[in-house]
Design an enzyme around this catalytic site. Structure first.
Site, short mmCIF file in Angstrom:
data_model
loop_
_atom_site.label_atom_id
_atom_site.label_comp_id
_atom_site.label_asym_id
_atom_site.label_seq_id
_atom_site.Cartn_x
_atom_site.Cartn_y
_atom_site.Cartn_z
N GLN A 37 44.03 -11.95 -39.67
CA GLN A 37 43.81 -13.37 -39.37
C GLN A 37 44.79 -13.89 -38.32
O GLN A 37 45.22 -15.03 -38.36
CB GLN A 37 43.91 -14.19 -40.66
CG GLN A 37 42.74 -14.02 -41.60
CD GLN A 37 41.42 -14.45 -40.97
OE1 GLN A 37 41.39 -15.32 -40.10
NE2 GLN A 37 40.32 -13.86 -41.43
N SER A 38 45.12 -13.05 -37.36
CA SER A 38 46.07 -13.42 -36.32
C SER A 38 45.55 -14.54 -35.42
O SER A 38 44.51 -14.42 -34.77
CB SER A 38 46.38 -12.20 -35.45
OG SER A 38 47.08 -12.56 -34.29
#
Length: 330
Positions: free
Chosen positions: A72-73
């Site tokens: 989920q960068s």
């Protein structure tokens, strides 16, 4: 001070707002700089760093961007968005334990056309740079010239994004007729803090820059920031005159670990949203703002009249697992 050139990608300057009810609650003026409003697909702090890093990539004749991060960068999503906007290819090396839902930043990375490569947590920790270098060679064999952007764009060139942001804040102080005694930012990879600190010292500003780490510990990030400052010196051609003891990084708010939320953190995010109508994320700003409020209560900022918190974005971090954890609050 001479700094490198950059692209213009973000919606700048971002606004500064006084948090009236929180300020009344704490007895000190707390402001927020809305870097969560730098854009839509590029929302958050990462785009400021990418303005410098990708300009360097273009100057080197690169047509492909490679970067890395968690599943989920925010940084990976922003990189994919900028690559698409500029007509560049992008490859995202994402840390995953498997079974991830196609949602949040992961979904947007796919939507934006990035080539996504999954690696295990161990591979990510021990050999992510080697993996990205291998992809560079793979792309070179196909006629591409790739540019590697490290995690969070937290290298010397990327950190200038927040050198420029601190200069923006100094200009806004004059416009708002307010002096910030402290500027507080989340520390997740070190580049945002390094850029703020470098500019603050370079301009001999009387206010202090504080970071609240949400992973690892303060000493780890002090080492990281020292390295980033050395890299930045190479670009400016000057040696920043500072002492390691001036690096104000406040430990104690990592909680259960990176991207892991505790009950009290989620409760705080809920309380803050109802109080000020601003949504924090569970990975970065939620922990950091929680830490700031706790430190104000402890007296850490007792000599401060005006405190500025940097909202670095992250709203796409509200994935299904985070929402389910929040739902357990009842």
């Amino acid at each position: 001070m001479r700094i490198p050139g950059s692209l213009v990608l973000a919606n700048l300057p971002t606004s500064i707002e006084r948090l009236g009810r929180l300020s009344e609650e704490l007895g000190v003026n707390v402001f927020v700089k809305r870097d969560d409003q730098t854009g839509s697909e590029i929302t958050g702090n990462k785009v400021r760093k990418l303005e410098f890093a990708i300009q360097e990539a273009l100057d080197q004749g690169c047509d492909y961007l490679i970067t890395c991060g968690g599943i989920q960068s925010n940084h990976a999503r922003a990189t994919a968005a900028v690559a698409a906007k500029l007509g560049l290819g992008s490859c995202l090396v994402l840390r995953s334990s498997g079974g991830d839902n196609l949602e949040g930043n992961f979904f947007f990375g796919k939507l934006l056309g990035a080539d996504i490569r999954f690696v295990t947590p161990v591979e990510y920790r021990e050999s992510r740079m080697d993996i990205m270098k291998e992809i560079t060679e793979e792309l070179a064999a196909k006629g591409h010239r790739a540019y590697i952007i490290p995690e969070g764009a937290s290298n010397g060139i990327g950190s200038f994004g927040y050198f420029k942001a601190l200069e923006e804040i100094l200009g806004q102080e004059k416009e708002l007729d307010v002096k910030f005694d402290a500027v507080v930012a989340t520390v997740g990879s070190g580049g945002t803090y390094a850029g703020l600190f470098y500019a603050n010292k370079g301009h001999n500003n009387s206010g202090k820059v504080y970071g609240i780490n949400i992973c690892d510990d303060a000493e780890y990030f002090k080492d990281k920031v020292v390295g980033l400052i050395d890299e930045m010196n190479g670009y400016t051609g000057q040696e920043l005159n500072y002492n390691r003891n001036e690096l104000n990084i406040i430990d104690g708010y990592v909680g259960d670990g990176y991207a892991l939320s505790r009950h009290e953190e989620l409760e705080f995010i809920h309380w803050f949203a109802r109080l000020e109508g601003i949504i924090l994320d569970p990975v970065y700003t939620g922990k950091a703002m929680y830490g700031l409020v706790e430190e104000i209560k402890k007296g850490t900022f007792k000599d401060c009249t005006n405190i500025l918190f940097l909202h670095t974005g992250g709203i796409f971090g509200w994935t299904e697992s985070a929402r389910l954890a929040f739902a357990d609050l009842g």
